[in-house]
Write a protein that holds these residues in place. Sequence first.
Motif, PDB file in Angstrom:
ATOM      1  N   ARG A 444     -60.855 -23.180  -1.363  1.00 40.87           N
ATOM      2  CA  ARG A 444     -61.904 -24.057  -0.830  1.00 40.87           C
ATOM      3  C   ARG A 444     -63.232 -23.677  -1.454  1.00 40.87           C
ATOM      4  NH1 ARG A 444     -62.669 -25.199   5.503  1.00 40.87           N
ATOM      5  NH2 ARG A 444     -60.980 -26.624   4.949  1.00 40.87           N
ATOM      6  N   LEU A 445     -64.038 -24.683  -1.742  1.00 42.88           N
ATOM      7  CA  LEU A 445     -65.373 -24.456  -2.288  1.00 42.88           C
ATOM      8  C   LEU A 445     -66.362 -25.318  -1.523  1.00 42.88           C
ATOM      9  CD1 LEU A 445     -67.024 -23.028  -4.562  1.00 42.88           C
ATOM     10  CD2 LEU A 445     -66.793 -25.151  -5.863  1.00 42.88           C
ATOM     11  N   ASN A 446     -67.290 -24.663  -0.842  1.00 45.27           N
ATOM     12  CA  ASN A 446     -68.408 -25.354  -0.206  1.00 45.27           C
ATOM     13  C   ASN A 446     -69.615 -25.220  -1.125  1.00 45.27           C
ATOM     14  OD1 ASN A 446     -66.834 -25.673   2.252  1.00 45.27           O
ATOM     15  ND2 ASN A 446     -67.231 -23.497   2.610  1.00 45.27           N
ATOM     16  N   TYR A 447     -70.151 -26.348  -1.556  1.00 44.34           N
ATOM     17  CA  TYR A 447     -71.248 -26.274  -2.522  1.00 44.34           C
ATOM     18  C   TYR A 447     -72.452 -27.070  -2.046  1.00 44.34           C
ATOM     19  CZ  TYR A 447     -70.140 -31.013  -4.195  1.00 44.34           C
ATOM     20  OH  TYR A 447     -69.932 -32.364  -4.283  1.00 44.34           O
ATOM     21  N   ARG A 448     -73.596 -26.637  -2.545  1.00 38.41           N
ATOM     22  CA  ARG A 448     -74.845 -27.365  -2.334  1.00 38.41           C
ATOM     23  C   ARG A 448     -75.618 -27.337  -3.633  1.00 38.41           C
ATOM     24  NH1 ARG A 448     -80.071 -25.749   1.414  1.00 38.41           N
ATOM     25  NH2 ARG A 448     -81.193 -27.740   1.174  1.00 38.41           N
ATOM     26  N   SER A 449     -75.992 -28.508  -4.124  1.00 41.64           N
ATOM     27  CA  SER A 449     -76.762 -28.641  -5.362  1.00 41.64           C
ATOM     28  C   SER A 449     -78.131 -29.216  -5.024  1.00 41.64           C
ATOM     29  CB  SER A 449     -76.047 -29.567  -6.348  1.00 41.64           C
ATOM     30  OG  SER A 449     -74.791 -29.026  -6.707  1.00 41.64           O
ATOM     31  N   VAL A 450     -79.174 -28.511  -5.484  1.00 43.36           N
ATOM     32  CA  VAL A 450     -80.530 -28.858  -5.063  1.00 43.36           C
ATOM     33  C   VAL A 450     -81.471 -28.831  -6.250  1.00 43.36           C
ATOM     34  CG1 VAL A 450     -82.453 -28.234  -3.553  1.00 43.36           C
ATOM     35  CG2 VAL A 450     -80.110 -27.815  -2.797  1.00 43.36           C
ATOM     36  N   THR A 451     -82.337 -29.843  -6.339  1.00 40.50           N
ATOM     37  CA  THR A 451     -83.487 -29.778  -7.233  1.00 40.50           C
ATOM     38  C   THR A 451     -84.582 -30.678  -6.691  1.00 40.50           C
ATOM     39  OG1 THR A 451     -84.241 -29.899  -9.528  1.00 40.50           O
ATOM     40  CG2 THR A 451     -82.770 -31.654  -8.797  1.00 40.50           C
ATOM     41  N   GLU A 469     -92.472 -40.760 -10.728  1.00 42.64           N
ATOM     42  CA  GLU A 469     -91.161 -40.737 -10.078  1.00 42.64           C
ATOM     43  C   GLU A 469     -90.874 -39.332  -9.552  1.00 42.64           C
ATOM     44  OE1 GLU A 469     -89.051 -43.166  -9.490  1.00 42.64           O
ATOM     45  OE2 GLU A 469     -90.198 -44.740 -10.534  1.00 42.64           O
ATOM     46  N   LEU A 470     -90.465 -39.290  -8.282  1.00 42.59           N
ATOM     47  CA  LEU A 470     -90.017 -38.036  -7.692  1.00 42.59           C
ATOM     48  C   LEU A 470     -88.492 -37.949  -7.801  1.00 42.59           C
ATOM     49  CD1 LEU A 470     -92.147 -37.771  -4.417  1.00 42.59           C
ATOM     50  CD2 LEU A 470     -92.343 -36.350  -6.472  1.00 42.59           C
ATOM     51  N   ILE A 471     -87.997 -36.763  -8.104  1.00 41.41           N
ATOM     52  CA  ILE A 471     -86.552 -36.516  -8.104  1.00 41.41           C
ATOM     53  C   ILE A 471     -86.272 -35.500  -7.017  1.00 41.41           C
ATOM     54  CG2 ILE A 471     -84.595 -35.607  -9.402  1.00 41.41           C
ATOM     55  CD1 ILE A 471     -85.906 -36.613 -11.925  1.00 41.41           C
ATOM     56  N   ASP A 472     -85.567 -35.948  -6.017  1.00 39.97           N
ATOM     57  CA  ASP A 472     -85.268 -35.101  -4.859  1.00 39.97           C
ATOM     58  C   ASP A 472     -83.766 -35.182  -4.607  1.00 39.97           C
ATOM     59  OD1 ASP A 472     -85.300 -33.575  -2.644  1.00 39.97           O
ATOM     60  OD2 ASP A 472     -86.715 -34.799  -1.491  1.00 39.97           O
ATOM     61  N   ILE A 473     -83.042 -34.197  -5.101  1.00 40.02           N
ATOM     62  CA  ILE A 473     -81.581 -34.179  -4.968  1.00 40.02           C
ATOM     63  C   ILE A 473     -81.185 -33.001  -4.086  1.00 40.02           C
ATOM     64  CG2 ILE A 473     -79.379 -33.985  -6.180  1.00 40.02           C
ATOM     65  CD1 ILE A 473     -80.768 -35.086  -8.664  1.00 40.02           C
ATOM     66  N   ASP A 474     -80.425 -33.290  -3.069  1.00 37.77           N
ATOM     67  CA  ASP A 474     -79.891 -32.247  -2.187  1.00 37.77           C
ATOM     68  C   ASP A 474     -78.509 -32.718  -1.743  1.00 37.77           C
ATOM     69  OD1 ASP A 474     -79.274 -30.293  -0.372  1.00 37.77           O
ATOM     70  OD2 ASP A 474     -81.258 -30.285   0.588  1.00 37.77           O
ATOM     71  N   GLU A 475     -77.499 -32.303  -2.483  1.00 35.66           N
ATOM     72  CA  GLU A 475     -76.138 -32.756  -2.223  1.00 35.66           C
ATOM     73  C   GLU A 475     -75.269 -31.578  -1.810  1.00 35.66           C
ATOM     74  OE1 GLU A 475     -74.817 -34.638  -5.781  1.00 35.66           O
ATOM     75  OE2 GLU A 475     -75.989 -36.455  -5.424  1.00 35.66           O
ATOM     76  N   HIS A 476     -74.392 -31.824  -0.868  1.00 38.55           N
ATOM     77  CA  HIS A 476     -73.456 -30.779  -0.463  1.00 38.55           C
ATOM     78  C   HIS A 476     -72.127 -31.425  -0.074  1.00 38.55           C
ATOM     79  CE1 HIS A 476     -74.146 -31.857   3.794  1.00 38.55           C
ATOM     80  NE2 HIS A 476     -75.414 -32.005   3.427  1.00 38.55           N
ATOM     81  N   ASP A 477     -71.073 -30.666  -0.280  1.00 40.53           N
ATOM     82  CA  ASP A 477     -69.738 -31.185   0.012  1.00 40.53           C
ATOM     83  C   ASP A 477     -68.764 -30.006   0.015  1.00 40.53           C
ATOM     84  OD1 ASP A 477     -67.693 -32.893   0.599  1.00 40.53           O
ATOM     85  OD2 ASP A 477     -67.914 -34.146  -1.190  1.00 40.53           O
ATOM     86  N   THR A 478     -67.534 -30.290   0.354  1.00 42.72           N
ATOM     87  CA  THR A 478     -66.471 -29.292   0.362  1.00 42.72           C
ATOM     88  C   THR A 478     -65.297 -29.808  -0.455  1.00 42.72           C
ATOM     89  OG1 THR A 478     -67.093 -28.431   2.530  1.00 42.72           O
ATOM     90  CG2 THR A 478     -64.848 -28.007   1.791  1.00 42.72           C
TER      91      THR A 478
END
Length: 758
Positions: A444-451, A469-478
């Motif tokens: 299992r891999l729980n990840y969070r990618s942020v910038t 332009e603002l870039i606001d990425i905050d993604e997480h998943d399993t």
Amino acid sequence: MLAKTEICTTFAAMKKMTLILLSCLTAIAATATPTDVPTLSSDTLALGEVTVTAIKQGADLRTQATAITVIGHKDAERNRLVSARNGSEMVPNLFIPDYGSRMTSTVYVRGIGTRIDQPAMGMNIDNVPVMTKENYDFDLMDITRIEVLRGPQNTLYGRNTLGGIMNVYTLSPLNYQGTRAMVEGASHGTWRVGASHYMALGQELGLSLSAQYNSGKGEFTNQHNGKRCDWERQFSARAKLEWQGSNGWYAANVLSVVTSRQGGYPYEWVETGKIAYNDTCFYRRTSVMDGLTLRKSFDRFTLSSITSYQYIDDNMTLDQDFTEHDYFTLTQARREHAITQDIILRNHTRGEGYSWLAGASAFYRHYRMDAPVDFYDYGIAQLIEKHVNDVNPAYPIAWDSRSFALGSHFTSPNCGAALYHGSIYNWGQWTFQAGVRLDYEHARLNYRSVTHTGYNILKGDTGELFAHELIDIDEHDTLDKDFFEILPNASVSWHPWEGKPHTVYLAVSRGSKAGGFNTQMFSDVLQQRLMGKMGIGAQYDVDKMVGYKPEKAWNYELGGHFECWDGRVQSDMDIFFMDCRDRQLTVFPPGTTTGRMMTNAGKTHSLGAEFAMTVKPTEWTHLAISYGFTHATFKDYDDGKNDYEGKRVPYAPMHTLFAEAVHSFKIGGDTKKLLTLAANVRATGDIYWDEANTLQQPFYALLGASMTWQQPRYSLQLWGRNLTGTQYKTFYFVSIQHHFLQRGHGRMLGLTLRLALD
């Protein structure tokens, strides 16, 4: 350099090795006389000063249907082996290149191996499995024996033993009491000091304590700042408590602590011929391992338990572009806890007839990792702004700031369990063996990618601000993956001449290397997500890009172990064929990307032969040679752009060779006062660096020698490696369309003093 491998050359080499095999069989048959067939009746092998406890395999490996190399205490000390990595050059078809840092620990055997994630070969130290390959490379004091079993060993040893297993044993306080010490100085400011003390706490209880420290200034210079980039400092300590009860009980607990600090990574940019990078590179690691082995012998069987706890805290930080430009840096900081449990039930063998072994094992691993990639001015300009502005020059962009981070955070709880069984039937001159393992693993891999960043859009004709332009990425998943494997093996052995320790065997086995997730691709996934926000680039499927399946292979092997001249000549030889499916291959994604991708590359075939012989014409002369040949090729691998069928598998050498000659002179007729002269050669190659086989490291040889003055309580050894200063490469890779290599170590001279105070 261009290189092409002709198939006729392969078959010619195979034919030559087959003729050697037949010739040796004929020669041995001429000296054979009938007597009793050897039996696998014991699980403890006495070796004079040390007793090796063989919990899973039989005591006498030379009667078993497997390719083996055993490095004893004297060989290990003479060749200054302080880890299994040092001893790899003495084993046919085993290649552990020395590059990067101690984190690398890449193992190639019989054409199998990858640079990242799961290892191709397992490792046990005093029966305790080492769970992560990042912890394979650390120094040990008082190694008494290294066993290398080649070919799949999954049935008994479990995960990641597709290529084999390395068993390392250290000196027992039950067999030796006293104090040992060592001081060594060598080229490039290298120093090593160590001491160990072995004591008896009673008739049945022994304790050993050891510690050592080594440091080196490094050999390679970063020309950007004029400093050595491959410096190192390492400290290790071990405590071993052993108890041998009179009522059939045995217990051992080994606790080790290792701290390692290294500079990084002496990669030379091929375009400039220089090692020159402007940002920080280092690797640091702290690890703790504790292993408890319990064994109870009953009238009909032995019950054993091996329990371990393992902890690793490491940090790899590097200037990932390895240039003097401000592209980006990577940090990979991890903390991992692991628990393993193995229970083995084995009946007592009494001559001919049936014997068996059954076991159950389980493990749990949990790690947390932070792996940010920090982009800087030059990287933003070349990898983002230039790419976007070339596509849309009418509205160029300019980043808000000249640095930003792609953040990646992971937690990964993995677990697995297995049941296994092995049966052996001895019938006259024949031994029949079969086994199977049922193996389940959950990853299992729980990840969070942020910038969080942004950029301005300008008017191309005036340079005025058009938009922001603002870039606001905050993604997480399993991500989850489940793997279930059935791993059988079977063999038949023939002991052709009674009373002679000869074995001829035919074996077939299925092996597996675990699947999982490659976290090193997440920076690329996030980079593509960022580019997608800007309306360009392709979106990566996260599961497809970072997940990979287990690698599986069937191994077919014909070989033998032979002795003659009253044991003065011992030889081992085999030929093998490995049919590998879902081959795990480390590749660099196309374009200006930063990560390394693990892919399953269809099918590969490995065809090869191995030969080893030791000759002791007198008590004071020792001759040894080992040779391995592997022709590993792709049978089905098309990456969508090129079809690599028939091409050699990269990074796996075709030839490995080790040869050594040793002679000792008695001083004044005293057998405890010796002058020993030794010379050896270690050779490897050819090695292809890419799937297209356009780049290669040709076959190269390294000459070594030593002179040892031995007295009853001390020895002084003068030694040298690569005395001819041979130039060769140990690693080659491509990153952001730049080609890099690492050169092998040059000439090295040293002096080692050992003390033994009984």
